[in-house]
Design an enzyme around this catalytic site. Sequence first.
Site, PDB file in Angstrom:
ATOM      1  N   CYS A 183     -43.487  29.802  75.254  1.00 40.60           N
ATOM      2  CA  CYS A 183     -43.237  29.332  76.621  1.00 40.60           C
ATOM      3  C   CYS A 183     -42.609  30.441  77.479  1.00 40.60           C
ATOM      4  CB  CYS A 183     -42.406  28.059  76.576  1.00 40.60           C
ATOM      5  SG  CYS A 183     -42.668  27.058  78.028  1.00 40.60           S
ATOM      6  N   GLU A 209     -41.281  24.714  68.009  1.00 43.86           N
ATOM      7  CA  GLU A 209     -39.967  24.536  67.369  1.00 43.86           C
ATOM      8  C   GLU A 209     -39.407  23.128  67.599  1.00 43.86           C
ATOM      9  OE1 GLU A 209     -40.558  25.994  70.144  1.00 43.86           O
ATOM     10  OE2 GLU A 209     -38.911  25.724  71.549  1.00 43.86           O
ATOM     11  N   HIS A 261     -44.061  24.395  72.738  1.00 41.92           N
ATOM     12  CA  HIS A 261     -42.831  24.545  71.939  1.00 41.92           C
ATOM     13  C   HIS A 261     -42.992  24.052  70.493  1.00 41.92           C
ATOM     14  CE1 HIS A 261     -39.733  25.491  75.084  1.00 41.92           C
ATOM     15  NE2 HIS A 261     -40.676  25.011  75.876  1.00 41.92           N
TER      16      HIS A 261
HETATM   17  N1  GLN Z   1     -41.959  27.957  83.137  1.00 50.17           N
HETATM   18  C1  GLN Z   1     -40.688  28.283  82.574  1.00 50.17           C
HETATM   19  C2  GLN Z   1     -40.181  29.631  83.080  1.00 50.17           C
HETATM   20  O1  GLN Z   1     -40.612  30.168  83.994  1.00 50.17           O
HETATM   21  C3  GLN Z   1     -40.722  28.308  81.079  1.00 50.17           C
HETATM   22  C4  GLN Z   1     -40.560  26.930  80.547  1.00 50.17           C
HETATM   23  C5  GLN Z   1     -40.192  26.852  79.085  1.00 50.17           C
HETATM   24  O2  GLN Z   1     -39.890  27.833  78.442  1.00 50.17           O
HETATM   25  N2  GLN Z   1     -40.179  25.637  78.601  1.00 50.17           N
HETATM   26  O3  GLN Z   1     -39.295  30.166  82.559  1.00 50.17           O
END
Ligand code: GLN
Length: 254
Positions: A78, A204, A202
């Site tokens: 992410c 995890e 995610h």
């Molecule tokens: N879109 C988020 C960001 O810009 C990331 C979201 C996440 O890690 N769950 O950091």
Amino acid sequence: MAVGVLALQGSFNEHIAALRRIGVKGVEIRKAEQLENVSSLIIPGGESTTMAKLAELHNLFPALREFVKMGKPVWGTCAGLIFLANKATGQKTGGQELVGGLDCTVHRNFFGSQIQSFEAELPVPDLAATEGGPPSFRAVFIRAPAILEVGPDVEVLASISIQTTKKVDPSSSLQSQEESGECDGKVIVAVKQGNLLATAFHPELTIDSRWHSYFMKMSSNDNEIVAASSSSVYEDEERYLYNKQPKIDLPVYE
Ligand code: GLN
């Protein structure tokens, strides 16, 4: 050697717990010199702008770039994916520093804001071929990015049909991508490029440990850090059946 988990912000504890479930030790990384004691690294999800500011404050970017360049396995989840991308769009004014190395363009909040977060059953043929288990993975997307373009050396491991995502806000990036014709109904959400692995969701936060054991196998190609215990839960049939119980299928934070 243990697996390093960048611990500036975000879901680093959850990654360490997920590693523990497959018998691997994860250690928190907050300083550049701590990277010398690990042979692979996970950059967790969280908030990439905040994480970038903290990384800058602690002068971590040069060491992180060096770690990637040395060919050591690095997995970004992410916000971690945003960190690894060579190019990011949809950033806050002024942009943010990236580690880079992954030949792709990522859209920071592709699926919209926090309330457009969702879970989806993601087809993961490559993961299932390596790790066993079902052909799909229950993926948790939290204000998630998506990968808009990839270079020739990038292997696509999972894409999501954007029709399967829930509650799209008319003002969200997803909508504008569709309107501008930049999406053909699918966006990329998991990739591999040499030593780099990146997922927009995610792993995890769910009990299915296959992405973690997949990453450990990438690590074991160069290093001897994988103990025999780092098999995914699906490599053990009894545990696989156990994990098929609906209760276990829920995210671990439940
Ligand atoms: N879109 C988020 C960001 O810009 C990331 C979201 C996440 O890690 N769950 O950091």
